[in-house]
Design a protein around this motif. Structure first.
Motif, PDB file in Angstrom:
ATOM      1  N   GLY A 139       1.237 -10.310   9.395  1.00 46.37           N
ATOM      2  CA  GLY A 139      -0.213 -10.276   9.584  1.00 46.37           C
ATOM      3  C   GLY A 139      -0.901 -10.309   8.231  1.00 46.37           C
ATOM      4  N   ARG A 140      -1.685  -9.278   7.947  1.00 47.57           N
ATOM      5  CA  ARG A 140      -2.378  -9.193   6.658  1.00 47.57           C
ATOM      6  C   ARG A 140      -1.576  -8.406   5.630  1.00 47.57           C
ATOM      7  N   ARG A 141      -0.452  -7.894   6.046  1.00 43.24           N
ATOM      8  CA  ARG A 141       0.363  -7.057   5.157  1.00 43.24           C
ATOM      9  C   ARG A 141       1.551  -7.844   4.625  1.00 43.24           C
ATOM     10  N   ARG A 142       2.008  -7.426   3.488  1.00 46.96           N
ATOM     11  CA  ARG A 142       3.245  -7.968   2.917  1.00 46.96           C
ATOM     12  C   ARG A 142       4.212  -6.788   2.860  1.00 46.96           C
ATOM     13  N   VAL A 143       5.371  -6.958   3.509  1.00 47.72           N
ATOM     14  CA  VAL A 143       6.364  -5.885   3.590  1.00 47.72           C
ATOM     15  C   VAL A 143       7.499  -6.232   2.636  1.00 47.72           C
ATOM     16  N   TYR A 144       7.821  -5.269   1.771  1.00 52.79           N
ATOM     17  CA  TYR A 144       8.847  -5.472   0.757  1.00 52.79           C
ATOM     18  C   TYR A 144      10.125  -4.749   1.135  1.00 52.79           C
TER      19      TYR A 144
ATOM     20  N   SER B   8       0.810   7.452  -7.829  1.00 52.45           N
ATOM     21  CA  SER B   8      -0.635   7.624  -7.807  1.00 52.45           C
ATOM     22  C   SER B   8      -1.273   7.395  -9.173  1.00 52.45           C
ATOM     23  N   ASP B   9      -0.471   7.418 -10.235  1.00 49.62           N
ATOM     24  CA  ASP B   9      -1.011   7.213 -11.582  1.00 49.62           C
ATOM     25  C   ASP B   9      -1.135   5.732 -11.955  1.00 49.62           C
ATOM     26  N   VAL B  10      -0.764   4.841 -11.018  1.00 54.97           N
ATOM     27  CA  VAL B  10      -0.800   3.401 -11.276  1.00 54.97           C
ATOM     28  C   VAL B  10      -1.739   2.766 -10.253  1.00 54.97           C
ATOM     29  N   SER B  11      -2.611   1.870 -10.718  1.00 52.87           N
ATOM     30  CA  SER B  11      -3.564   1.219  -9.814  1.00 52.87           C
ATOM     31  C   SER B  11      -2.839   0.286  -8.844  1.00 52.87           C
ATOM     32  N   ARG B  12      -3.484   0.016  -7.710  1.00 59.19           N
ATOM     33  CA  ARG B  12      -2.895  -0.893  -6.734  1.00 59.19           C
ATOM     34  C   ARG B  12      -2.684  -2.297  -7.313  1.00 59.19           C
ATOM     35  N   PRO B  13      -3.647  -2.819  -8.071  1.00 60.65           N
ATOM     36  CA  PRO B  13      -3.398  -4.136  -8.672  1.00 60.65           C
ATOM     37  C   PRO B  13      -2.172  -4.132  -9.605  1.00 60.65           C
TER      38      PRO B  13
ATOM     39  N   GLY C 153       0.815  -1.219   0.000  1.00 57.79           N
ATOM     40  CA  GLY C 153       0.000   0.000   0.000  1.00 57.79           C
ATOM     41  C   GLY C 153       0.842   1.260   0.000  1.00 57.79           C
ATOM     42  N   GLU C 154       1.905   1.255   0.806  1.00 59.34           N
ATOM     43  CA  GLU C 154       2.799   2.419   0.844  1.00 59.34           C
ATOM     44  C   GLU C 154       3.490   2.600  -0.505  1.00 59.34           C
ATOM     45  N   LEU C 155       3.870   1.499  -1.111  1.00 54.86           N
ATOM     46  CA  LEU C 155       4.513   1.580  -2.429  1.00 54.86           C
ATOM     47  C   LEU C 155       3.532   2.056  -3.490  1.00 54.86           C
ATOM     48  N   ALA C 156       2.266   1.656  -3.383  1.00 52.72           N
ATOM     49  CA  ALA C 156       1.259   2.100  -4.353  1.00 52.72           C
ATOM     50  C   ALA C 156       1.081   3.611  -4.290  1.00 52.72           C
ATOM     51  N   ARG C 157       1.252   4.184  -3.111  1.00 50.35           N
ATOM     52  CA  ARG C 157       1.099   5.649  -2.976  1.00 50.35           C
ATOM     53  C   ARG C 157       2.257   6.407  -3.622  1.00 50.35           C
TER      54      ARG C 157
ATOM     55  N   HIS D  20       3.662  -5.486 -10.496  1.00 50.07           N
ATOM     56  CA  HIS D  20       5.065  -5.074 -10.612  1.00 50.07           C
ATOM     57  C   HIS D  20       5.887  -5.615  -9.445  1.00 50.07           C
ATOM     58  N   LEU D  21       5.316  -5.609  -8.265  1.00 48.23           N
ATOM     59  CA  LEU D  21       6.022  -6.139  -7.096  1.00 48.23           C
ATOM     60  C   LEU D  21       6.260  -7.641  -7.241  1.00 48.23           C
ATOM     61  N   ARG D  22       5.302  -8.348  -7.827  1.00 49.71           N
ATOM     62  CA  ARG D  22       5.483  -9.782  -8.054  1.00 49.71           C
ATOM     63  C   ARG D  22       6.648 -10.014  -9.021  1.00 49.71           C
ATOM     64  N   VAL D  23       6.731  -9.203 -10.070  1.00 48.12           N
ATOM     65  CA  VAL D  23       7.837  -9.324 -11.026  1.00 48.12           C
ATOM     66  C   VAL D  23       9.163  -9.077 -10.315  1.00 48.12           C
TER      67      VAL D  23
END
Length: 121
Positions: free
Chosen positions: A60-65, A34-39, A27-31, A44-47
């Motif tokens: 927990g429910r978060r994934r930290v990169y 702002s011109d790119v959707s969270r999905p 979520g922090e990386l998505a911010r 991109h993070l998966r790549v």
């Protein structure tokens, strides 16, 4: 996908730049873009993760990169090969340094000899 393909995309480069300051959630990386959707950021993070350039930890429910700088070594090596070597330093530019080293060495010997004479007296 190799490291060269990974950094070819501007969104992934921005994500890597954001991670150089420390670990961040998706979520922090998505911010950061702002011109790119969270999905899209998640894809991109998966790549990045599959290429081994980032690692993730489930918290927990978060994934930290976080960044894995060692995985960027091939890119750093390639870029270093493109950088021209520094021009050689002319020998006369080092003459002053040589003179200073000799002077300091001579002063230390003189001071050391004087200290030994005082101790023996």
């Amino acid at each position: 996908m190799d490291v060269f393909e990974v950094v070819a995309d501007d969104v992934r480069r921005d994500l890597l730049l954001a991670l150089r300051r420390g670990a961040l959630t998706a979520g922090e990386l998505a911010r950061t873009r702002s011109d790119v959707s969270r999905p899209a950021v998640s894809r991109h993070l998966r790549v990045l993760r599959e290429a081994g350039v980032v690692q993730s930890v489930v918290d927990g429910r978060r994934r930290v990169y976080s960044l894995r700088p060692d995985a960027l070594a091939p890119l750093a090596t390639f870029l270093a090969a493109l950088t021209p070597p520094a021009p050689p330093v002319p020998a006369r530019a080092l003459d002053g340094l040589d003179l200073e080293v000799r002077r300091t060495t001579r002063e230390r010997r003189t001071a050391h000899g004087a200290a030994q004479q005082e101790e023996s007296a």
